[in-house]
Enzyme design. Sequence first.
Site, PDB file in Angstrom:
ATOM      1  N   HIS A  78       6.498   4.803  12.823  1.00  0.00           N
ATOM      2  CA  HIS A  78       6.030   4.310  10.896  1.00  0.00           C
ATOM      3  C   HIS A  78       7.380   5.542  11.067  1.00  0.00           C
ATOM      4  CE1 HIS A  78       4.474   4.065   6.972  1.00  0.00           C
ATOM      5  NE2 HIS A  78       4.968   4.668   6.839  1.00  0.00           N
ATOM      6  N   ARG A 134       0.425  -1.141   0.405  1.00  0.00           N
ATOM      7  CA  ARG A 134      -0.364  -0.198  -0.150  1.00  0.00           C
ATOM      8  C   ARG A 134       0.754   1.046  -0.233  1.00  0.00           C
ATOM      9  NH1 ARG A 134      -0.573   4.943   2.085  1.00  0.00           N
ATOM     10  NH2 ARG A 134      -0.248   3.547   4.848  1.00  0.00           N
ATOM     11  N   ASP A 135       1.672   1.637   0.907  1.00  0.00           N
ATOM     12  CA  ASP A 135       2.541   3.132   1.098  1.00  0.00           C
ATOM     13  C   ASP A 135       3.789   2.661  -0.005  1.00  0.00           C
ATOM     14  OD1 ASP A 135       3.661   5.065   1.777  1.00  0.00           O
ATOM     15  OD2 ASP A 135       3.874   4.307   4.195  1.00  0.00           O
ATOM     16  N   ASN A 142      10.876   5.042   2.936  1.00  0.00           N
ATOM     17  CA  ASN A 142      10.105   4.301   4.206  1.00  0.00           C
ATOM     18  C   ASN A 142      10.910   2.887   4.485  1.00  0.00           C
ATOM     19  OD1 ASN A 142       6.808   4.167   3.823  1.00  0.00           O
ATOM     20  ND2 ASN A 142       6.805   3.209   2.636  1.00  0.00           N
ATOM     21  N   HIS A 160      10.469   6.899   8.034  1.00  0.00           N
ATOM     22  CA  HIS A 160      11.445   6.674   6.831  1.00  0.00           C
ATOM     23  C   HIS A 160      13.156   7.273   6.815  1.00  0.00           C
ATOM     24  CE1 HIS A 160       7.320   7.974   4.557  1.00  0.00           C
ATOM     25  NE2 HIS A 160       6.988   7.146   5.321  1.00  0.00           N
ATOM     26  N   CYS A 173      10.239   8.968  -1.252  1.00  0.00           N
ATOM     27  CA  CYS A 173      10.307  10.468  -0.757  1.00  0.00           C
ATOM     28  C   CYS A 173       9.554  11.027  -1.334  1.00  0.00           C
ATOM     29  CB  CYS A 173      11.152  11.286   0.597  1.00  0.00           C
ATOM     30  SG  CYS A 173      10.486  11.793   1.765  1.00  0.00           S
TER      31      CYS A 173
HETATM   32 MG    MG Z   1       5.934   5.712   4.662  1.00  0.00          MG
END
Ligand code: MG
Length: 308
Positions: free
Chosen positions: A216, A23-24, A258, A218, A249
């Site tokens: 979460h 997803r992300d 991520n 990065h 990003c």
């Molecule tokens: Mg992310």
Amino acid sequence: MNYGTEPLPGLPKAVTIWEVGPRDGLQNESALVPVSVKVEFVERLADAGHTVVETTSMVRPEWVPQLADAEQVLCRLDRRPGVRYPVLVPNERGLRRALDLGVTDIAVFASVTESFAKANLNRTVAESLEMFAPVIASAREADLGVRGYLSMCWGDPWEGAVPAERVVEVATRLMSLGCTELSLGDTIGVATPGRVVALLRALTAAGVPIEAVAVHFHDTYGQGLANTLAALQHGVTTVDTSAGGLGGCPFAGSATGNLATEDLLWHLEGLGIHTGVNLTKLVETSTWLATHLGRESPSSVVRALQNS
Ligand code: MG
């Protein structure tokens, strides 16, 4: 090759990895991936031992063309018992679509800063929370798990450093609306360990149970693992990562967004922390997916292991 394991005091025995690659990760890749590859990707992640694989998003296809095939992916996916496949849901219509497809876990995506709420949701923070309120309530009535994402928790490209109080305000509101879990997003990767700990302390002081908090991070500025270790030392046991470090990003022009699941796994395995995820299978999966994306994984661990 095994290079040894040595635990450190004050760390959990086990960590749940919340895999966000499909997803992300894919949402932030420029390449469009066919449904069959997405389905195989999610199934391979479950094969590798993942128990949570965030699968897709019910946002309008014109907003996120990369995930316009959410229905098809969910229909074709062989969902296994014991694995959760959360889906991002922006509104009540998205929730109805998710429920029709037998989804058991959803996530809503909130911003803690006004600038990003405006840019991403075209709403104020308060308006976005109002929009989520009925979604969260209906999802809880249907007995779904509801994760609340909080983006820009430490810094925002328009506003700079974000004060912990702003995050606490949105976090406590999301919990009172019925979220079962919160994920603290360092959306542009600017957090450092002291600021991570300060925010976790502020949240627990405000009554948010640490068991309900995921992180979460990065890796845009190379801080992902240092920040993770700090969070684990402060009681966090759920960490979001993306297989192969998928998803660049968008705010830094960097290939690295991520934190990569493989980088996290190497770190946790060295500390003797259980995840249930097989690193070799995961590296194979990320290397396979990279051929469909036409770009190499930015993960240090994938690069170190893929030809070994
Ligand atoms: Mg992310």
